[in-house]
Design an enzyme around this catalytic site. Structure first.
Site, PDB file in Angstrom:
ATOM      1  N   TYR A   1      63.870 -31.958  37.453  1.00  0.00           N
ATOM      2  CA  TYR A   1      63.013 -32.835  38.251  1.00  0.00           C
ATOM      3  C   TYR A   1      63.326 -32.809  39.746  1.00  0.00           C
ATOM      4  O   TYR A   1      62.693 -33.525  40.513  1.00  0.00           O
ATOM      5  CB  TYR A   1      63.119 -34.287  37.742  1.00  0.00           C
ATOM      6  CG  TYR A   1      62.449 -34.490  36.405  1.00  0.00           C
ATOM      7  CD1 TYR A   1      62.824 -33.741  35.295  1.00  0.00           C
ATOM      8  CD2 TYR A   1      61.437 -35.420  36.241  1.00  0.00           C
ATOM      9  CE1 TYR A   1      62.212 -33.927  34.075  1.00  0.00           C
ATOM     10  CE2 TYR A   1      60.819 -35.605  35.015  1.00  0.00           C
ATOM     11  CZ  TYR A   1      61.219 -34.850  33.931  1.00  0.00           C
ATOM     12  OH  TYR A   1      60.610 -35.026  32.714  1.00  0.00           O
TER      13      TYR A   1
ATOM     14  N   LYS B   1      70.527 -28.760  24.635  1.00  0.00           N
ATOM     15  CA  LYS B   1      70.002 -27.563  23.981  1.00  0.00           C
ATOM     16  C   LYS B   1      70.932 -26.407  24.350  1.00  0.00           C
ATOM     17  O   LYS B   1      70.514 -25.372  24.869  1.00  0.00           O
ATOM     18  CB  LYS B   1      68.550 -27.330  24.464  1.00  0.00           C
ATOM     19  CG  LYS B   1      67.794 -26.258  23.721  1.00  0.00           C
ATOM     20  CD  LYS B   1      67.484 -26.608  22.277  1.00  0.00           C
ATOM     21  CE  LYS B   1      66.821 -25.423  21.583  1.00  0.00           C
ATOM     22  NZ  LYS B   1      66.838 -25.550  20.118  1.00  0.00           N
TER      23      LYS B   1
ATOM     24  N   ASP C   1      66.129 -30.839  19.547  1.00  0.00           N
ATOM     25  CA  ASP C   1      65.097 -30.718  18.501  1.00  0.00           C
ATOM     26  C   ASP C   1      65.523 -31.491  17.247  1.00  0.00           C
ATOM     27  O   ASP C   1      64.729 -32.208  16.631  1.00  0.00           O
ATOM     28  CB  ASP C   1      64.755 -29.253  18.189  1.00  0.00           C
ATOM     29  CG  ASP C   1      65.937 -28.298  18.287  1.00  0.00           C
ATOM     30  OD1 ASP C   1      67.055 -28.764  18.578  1.00  0.00           O
ATOM     31  OD2 ASP C   1      65.747 -27.099  18.057  1.00  0.00           O
TER      32      ASP C   1
ATOM     33  N   ASP D   1      63.273 -38.063  29.269  1.00  0.00           N
ATOM     34  CA  ASP D   1      61.894 -38.470  29.539  1.00  0.00           C
ATOM     35  C   ASP D   1      61.074 -38.407  28.239  1.00  0.00           C
ATOM     36  O   ASP D   1      60.357 -39.343  27.876  1.00  0.00           O
ATOM     37  CB  ASP D   1      61.313 -37.513  30.596  1.00  0.00           C
ATOM     38  CG  ASP D   1      60.002 -37.999  31.179  1.00  0.00           C
ATOM     39  OD1 ASP D   1      59.527 -39.065  30.764  1.00  0.00           O
ATOM     40  OD2 ASP D   1      59.444 -37.301  32.048  1.00  0.00           O
TER      41      ASP D   1
ATOM     42  N   ASP E   1      59.878 -41.697  25.310  1.00  0.00           N
ATOM     43  CA  ASP E   1      58.493 -42.009  24.930  1.00  0.00           C
ATOM     44  C   ASP E   1      58.339 -41.995  23.409  1.00  0.00           C
ATOM     45  O   ASP E   1      57.625 -42.819  22.832  1.00  0.00           O
ATOM     46  CB  ASP E   1      57.511 -41.010  25.560  1.00  0.00           C
ATOM     47  CG  ASP E   1      57.100 -41.432  26.971  1.00  0.00           C
ATOM     48  OD1 ASP E   1      57.908 -42.115  27.634  1.00  0.00           O
ATOM     49  OD2 ASP E   1      55.989 -41.095  27.416  1.00  0.00           O
TER      50      ASP E   1
END
Ligand SMILES: NC(=O)c1ccc[n+]([C@@H]2O[C@H](COP(=O)([O-])OP(=O)(O)OC[C@H]3O[C@@H](n4cnc5c(N)ncnc54)[C@H](O)[C@@H]3O)[C@@H](O)[C@H]2O)c1
Length: 377
Positions: A155, A206, A239, A263, A267
């Site tokens: 970001y 990851k 994942d 992020d 959600d």
């Protein structure tokens, strides 16, 4: 917000405190302008109930100002916010007239970076079993908090586009991970768990594919976790974490991860707990002014209709009070939300029939009726 086993005291370091606070209010765009006044009403009621003083100063930063004056985040804004305010309450930024989203990035990402709001705290708590899409899950099953690294990762806006618009176009977006940045967010997650006597911390990355950036996360996590032997800490690939959050959310107390993954999974968490309309967040610098906002965006599809759910903003404001160390005032705001959900005094996204303002009035009235005799002392 009270993840499981939470004792009375806050897990967040108190900001300034005292009996009064000065809050910068940035409603922003779309439904931000509708839900933030409701959060201010609830804050005023909670402060009055606790015999505290609270002062709001409004800033009109957002799409309209940017379109009229070309100003997104005015020069010197961060110094003013840092030096003259105890906290910031923000609605949302994003407007279909500005598809580049530049003003939103300047304001929101600008404040996150310039005020070094490195902790993005996103509690996921199911207040009422009726609101989770998961079958047979209750309030006891969905109670955890996501700590998202908030100042680095993908970001930061480093990168570029080469040969734009051609068949040979190349787009590069750099993923920035620093030793300092990774360590401080992982340490914050462990400290939060320790203060609240929470049993589990899960770090997610990851590293099997991102073998440089997330190798750093692995090494820092291995070092920091050794300092917290009483906490069961583990690692899950992002994942697997996403899958496990849906399969069995009971296993999580504290999750810590990078900016992008945080992020996304917050959600997902918001949906597990009843949807975006209910989800709050804090952008925290433990040593300075922090910013609190609902997780949702400006929702142009419902903006101006007076139907947006104000609860995410009210809970974000409750997080702000908790951050001040105003535990009782924060708790009474949360109690008002629980009561509204129980009594179906809610907006249409939760199956109710109230508009934004009447839902906000109901919450503020509930809070105003509470007595907090020991608060403010
Ligand atoms: N922190 C922020 O300021 C922030 C966060 C996310 C998105 N955005 C911006 O907001 C704009 C819209 O983004 P989006 O549509 O992807 O996400 P969104 O969160 O605005 O809306 C997603 C869906 O949830 C619904 N929704 C959101 N909040 C609600 C509420 N309080 N009550 C009832 N329904 C609610 C919306 O109507 C929409 O259907 C974009 O410009 C985006 O960049 C800003």
């Amino acid at each position: 917000m009270t993840p499981q086993n939470a004792p009375q005291s806050s897990g967040l370091p108190a900001k300034r405190g005292g009996s009064g606070s000065r809050i910068a209010v940035i409603p922003g765009d779309g439904i931000g302008q509708e839900v933030i006044p409701e959060a201010c009403k609830a804050l005023s009621a909670a402060a009055a109930a606790g015999n505290r003083r609270i002062e709001f100063v409004h800033f009109d930063w957002g799409a309209d100002k940017f379109l009229k004056e070309g100003i997104s985040l005015p020069l010197g804004a961060e110094e003013i916010l840092r030096d003259e305010f105890d906290a910031i309450l923000l609605g949302a930024l994003g407007d279909p007239r500005l598809p580049s989203n530049k003003h939103a990035a300047d304001i929101l990402l600008g404040l996150r970076f310039k005020l070094d709001l490195y902790v993005n705290a996103r509690p996921v708590e199911l207040f009422d079993a009726r609101f989770t899409p998961l079958r047979d899950r209750t309030e006891r099953d969905i109670r955890f908090i996501v700590f998202r690294e908030n100042t680095e990762g993908l970001y930061v806006g480093m990168g570029g586009i080469f040969k734009k618009g051609t068949a040979d176009e190349i787009a590069v977006q750099e993923d920035i991970n620093t030793r300092k940045g990774v360590e401080r967010i992982i340490r914050y997650a462990f400290e939060y768990a320790r203060r609240r006597f929470l049993k589990h911390v899960c770090m997610s990355d990851k590293s099997n594919a991102l073998n440089f950036a997330h190798d750093l996360w692995q090494r820092v996590f291995a070092e920091v976790r050794r300092e917290y032997p009483e906490i069961e800490s583990r690692h899950l690939y992002i994942d697997t974490l996403s899958m496990e959050m849906v399969r069995d959310p009971r296993q999580f107390d504290v999750i810590v991860t990078c900016n992008l993954f945080g992020d996304i999974i917050s959600d997902l968490g918001a949906q597990l707990a009843g949807g975006l309309g209910l989800a709050p967040s804090g952008n925290i610098n433990p040593e300075s002014t922090s910013l609190f906002e609902p997780v949702h965006g400006s929702a142009p599809n419902i903006a101006g209709k007076g139907i947006a759910n104000p609860i995410g903003s009210v809970l974000a404001a409750a997080m702000m009070l908790e951050n001040f160390g105003w535990e009782r005032e924060s708790a009474v705001m949360e109690a008002a939300v629980r009561a509204a959900l129980r009594e179906n005094q809610v907006t249409a996204d939760l199956g109710g029939s109230l508009g934004t303002r009447t839902a906000g009035d109901w919450l503020a009235n509930f809070i105003a009726k509470q007595r907090l005799s020991e608060a403010g002392k």
